[in-house]
Design a protein around this motif. Structure first.
Motif, PDB file in Angstrom:
ATOM      1  N   VAL A  35       0.663  -1.461   0.087  1.00 23.99           N
ATOM      2  CA  VAL A  35       0.004   0.068   0.190  1.00 23.99           C
ATOM      3  C   VAL A  35       0.930   1.319   0.053  1.00 23.99           C
ATOM      4  O   VAL A  35       0.277   2.418  -0.628  1.00 23.99           O
ATOM      5  N   TYR A  36       2.022   1.600   0.811  1.00 23.12           N
ATOM      6  CA  TYR A  36       3.005   2.420   0.886  1.00 23.12           C
ATOM      7  C   TYR A  36       3.382   2.209  -0.744  1.00 23.12           C
ATOM      8  O   TYR A  36       3.539   4.046  -0.965  1.00 23.12           O
ATOM      9  N   LEU A  37       3.754   1.839  -1.592  1.00 28.21           N
ATOM     10  CA  LEU A  37       4.077   1.609  -2.909  1.00 28.21           C
ATOM     11  C   LEU A  37       3.435   1.950  -3.475  1.00 28.21           C
ATOM     12  O   LEU A  37       3.531   2.821  -4.485  1.00 28.21           O
ATOM     13  N   ILE A  38       1.915   1.775  -3.473  1.00 33.63           N
ATOM     14  CA  ILE A  38       0.967   1.900  -4.360  1.00 33.63           C
ATOM     15  C   ILE A  38       0.887   3.484  -4.195  1.00 33.63           C
ATOM     16  O   ILE A  38       0.546   4.094  -5.084  1.00 33.63           O
ATOM     17  N   LYS A  39       0.846   4.089  -3.178  1.00 38.84           N
ATOM     18  CA  LYS A  39       0.321   5.737  -2.790  1.00 38.84           C
ATOM     19  C   LYS A  39       1.718   6.472  -3.082  1.00 38.84           C
ATOM     20  O   LYS A  39       1.628   6.789  -3.583  1.00 38.84           O
ATOM     21  N   SER A  40       2.578   6.334  -2.400  1.00 37.02           N
ATOM     22  CA  SER A  40       3.846   7.248  -2.690  1.00 37.02           C
ATOM     23  C   SER A  40       4.514   6.727  -3.761  1.00 37.02           C
ATOM     24  O   SER A  40       5.131   7.565  -4.684  1.00 37.02           O
ATOM     25  N   HIS A  41       4.850   5.712  -4.321  1.00 39.60           N
ATOM     26  CA  HIS A  41       5.124   5.217  -5.573  1.00 39.60           C
ATOM     27  C   HIS A  41       4.857   5.814  -6.708  1.00 39.60           C
ATOM     28  O   HIS A  41       5.315   6.198  -8.287  1.00 39.60           O
ATOM     29  N   LEU A  42       3.561   5.235  -6.767  1.00 38.58           N
ATOM     30  CA  LEU A  42       2.800   4.654  -8.168  1.00 38.58           C
ATOM     31  C   LEU A  42       2.118   5.458  -8.422  1.00 38.58           C
ATOM     32  O   LEU A  42       0.978   6.094  -9.324  1.00 38.58           O
ATOM     33  N   LYS A  43       2.021   6.266  -7.338  1.00 38.55           N
ATOM     34  CA  LYS A  43       0.496   7.625  -6.779  1.00 38.55           C
ATOM     35  C   LYS A  43      -0.501   7.045  -7.577  1.00 38.55           C
ATOM     36  O   LYS A  43      -1.004   8.202  -8.456  1.00 38.55           O
ATOM     37  N   ALA A  44      -1.229   5.752  -7.540  1.00 43.43           N
ATOM     38  CA  ALA A  44      -2.232   5.550  -7.838  1.00 43.43           C
ATOM     39  C   ALA A  44      -3.137   5.942  -6.583  1.00 43.43           C
ATOM     40  O   ALA A  44      -3.207   5.769  -5.460  1.00 43.43           O
ATOM     41  N   SER A  45      -4.658   6.000  -7.396  1.00 44.22           N
ATOM     42  CA  SER A  45      -6.024   6.277  -6.426  1.00 44.22           C
ATOM     43  C   SER A  45      -6.723   5.317  -6.315  1.00 44.22           C
ATOM     44  O   SER A  45      -8.161   5.651  -5.888  1.00 44.22           O
ATOM     45  N   ARG A  46      -6.909   4.087  -7.035  1.00 43.53           N
ATOM     46  CA  ARG A  46      -7.114   3.370  -6.983  1.00 43.53           C
ATOM     47  C   ARG A  46      -6.899   1.943  -7.031  1.00 43.53           C
ATOM     48  O   ARG A  46      -5.925   1.302  -7.874  1.00 43.53           O
ATOM     49  N   VAL A  47      -7.583   0.541  -6.337  1.00 43.05           N
ATOM     50  CA  VAL A  47      -6.831  -0.365  -6.554  1.00 43.05           C
ATOM     51  C   VAL A  47      -8.043  -1.290  -6.562  1.00 43.05           C
ATOM     52  O   VAL A  47      -9.336  -1.222  -6.077  1.00 43.05           O
ATOM     53  N   LYS A  48      -7.790  -2.264  -7.479  1.00 44.39           N
ATOM     54  CA  LYS A  48      -8.717  -3.579  -7.513  1.00 44.39           C
ATOM     55  C   LYS A  48      -8.232  -4.438  -6.977  1.00 44.39           C
ATOM     56  O   LYS A  48      -7.106  -5.081  -7.237  1.00 44.39           O
ATOM     57  N   ILE A  49      -8.984  -5.517  -5.922  1.00 47.48           N
ATOM     58  CA  ILE A  49      -8.324  -6.014  -5.034  1.00 47.48           C
ATOM     59  C   ILE A  49      -9.530  -7.225  -5.461  1.00 47.48           C
ATOM     60  O   ILE A  49     -10.284  -7.503  -5.893  1.00 47.48           O
ATOM     61  N   TYR A  50      -8.674  -8.563  -5.305  1.00 47.49           N
ATOM     62  CA  TYR A  50      -9.562 -10.383  -6.161  1.00 47.49           C
ATOM     63  C   TYR A  50     -10.325 -11.032  -4.451  1.00 47.49           C
ATOM     64  O   TYR A  50     -10.887 -12.275  -4.678  1.00 47.49           O
ATOM     65  N   ASP A  51     -10.466 -10.483  -3.646  1.00 45.81           N
ATOM     66  CA  ASP A  51     -10.915 -11.254  -2.297  1.00 45.81           C
ATOM     67  C   ASP A  51     -11.237 -10.039  -1.445  1.00 45.81           C
ATOM     68  O   ASP A  51     -10.584  -9.401  -1.387  1.00 45.81           O
ATOM     69  N   THR A  52     -11.440 -10.287   0.026  1.00 52.05           N
ATOM     70  CA  THR A  52     -11.656  -9.828   1.269  1.00 52.05           C
ATOM     71  C   THR A  52     -10.354 -10.238   2.400  1.00 52.05           C
ATOM     72  O   THR A  52     -10.769  -9.825   2.853  1.00 52.05           O
ATOM     73  N   ASN A  53      -9.345  -9.665   1.758  1.00 54.46           N
ATOM     74  CA  ASN A  53      -8.503 -10.443   2.809  1.00 54.46           C
ATOM     75  C   ASN A  53      -8.690  -8.882   3.626  1.00 54.46           C
ATOM     76  O   ASN A  53      -7.853  -7.979   3.625  1.00 54.46           O
ATOM     77  N   PRO A  54      -8.415  -8.671   5.155  1.00 55.96           N
ATOM     78  CA  PRO A  54      -8.885  -8.450   5.706  1.00 55.96           C
ATOM     79  C   PRO A  54      -7.320  -7.896   6.279  1.00 55.96           C
ATOM     80  O   PRO A  54      -7.515  -6.581   6.267  1.00 55.96           O
ATOM     81  N   GLU A  55      -6.193  -8.321   6.124  1.00 53.48           N
ATOM     82  CA  GLU A  55      -4.805  -7.461   5.881  1.00 53.48           C
ATOM     83  C   GLU A  55      -4.378  -6.275   4.949  1.00 53.48           C
ATOM     84  O   GLU A  55      -4.869  -5.568   5.522  1.00 53.48           O
ATOM     85  N   ILE A  56      -5.040  -6.423   4.209  1.00 55.04           N
ATOM     86  CA  ILE A  56      -5.428  -6.080   3.030  1.00 55.04           C
ATOM     87  C   ILE A  56      -6.350  -4.580   2.976  1.00 55.04           C
ATOM     88  O   ILE A  56      -5.844  -3.676   2.889  1.00 55.04           O
TER      89      ILE A  56
END
Length: 97
Positions: A43-64
């Motif tokens: 999540v840190y990489l997604i937000k800070s380096h990739l600057k993505a504002s949307r994420v698609k996940i494939y299950d309801t993993n509680p940690e994620i």
């Protein structure tokens, strides 16, 4: 062309005209692989380096999901193919999922 194909073509055109275009970057966050980083690091990489504002996940993993909470990242959770028909026809199953 008969009336049915023309109606379909018109409907298709209207649906494309109503489509929302966005310059926001999104990420597909898959979990199949070896030696994957922990959720907080991803999540840190997604937000800070990739600057993505949307994420698609494939299950309801509680940690994620917990790690994505309060990040400002929009999350889409995909429903497994084998659950599409049961969930679409059973409101209580959809609510519990």
């Amino acid at each position: 062309m008969g009336p049915l194909p023309l109606c379909f073509l018109a409907l298709l055109l209207v649906s494309f005209c109503r489509a929302e275009m966005s310059s926001k970057v999104g990420i597909n966050y898959g979990q199949l692989g070896n030696n994957l980083p922990p959720a907080h690091h991803s999540v840190y990489l997604i937000k800070s380096h990739l600057k993505a504002s949307r994420v698609k996940i494939y299950d309801t993993n509680p940690e994620i999901l917990g790690t994505l909470k309060d990040t400002g990242i929009a999350v889409s959770i995909m429903l497994p193919n084998n659950l599409i028909t049961p969930v679409s026809s059973n409101q209580s199953l959809a609510d519990s999922w």
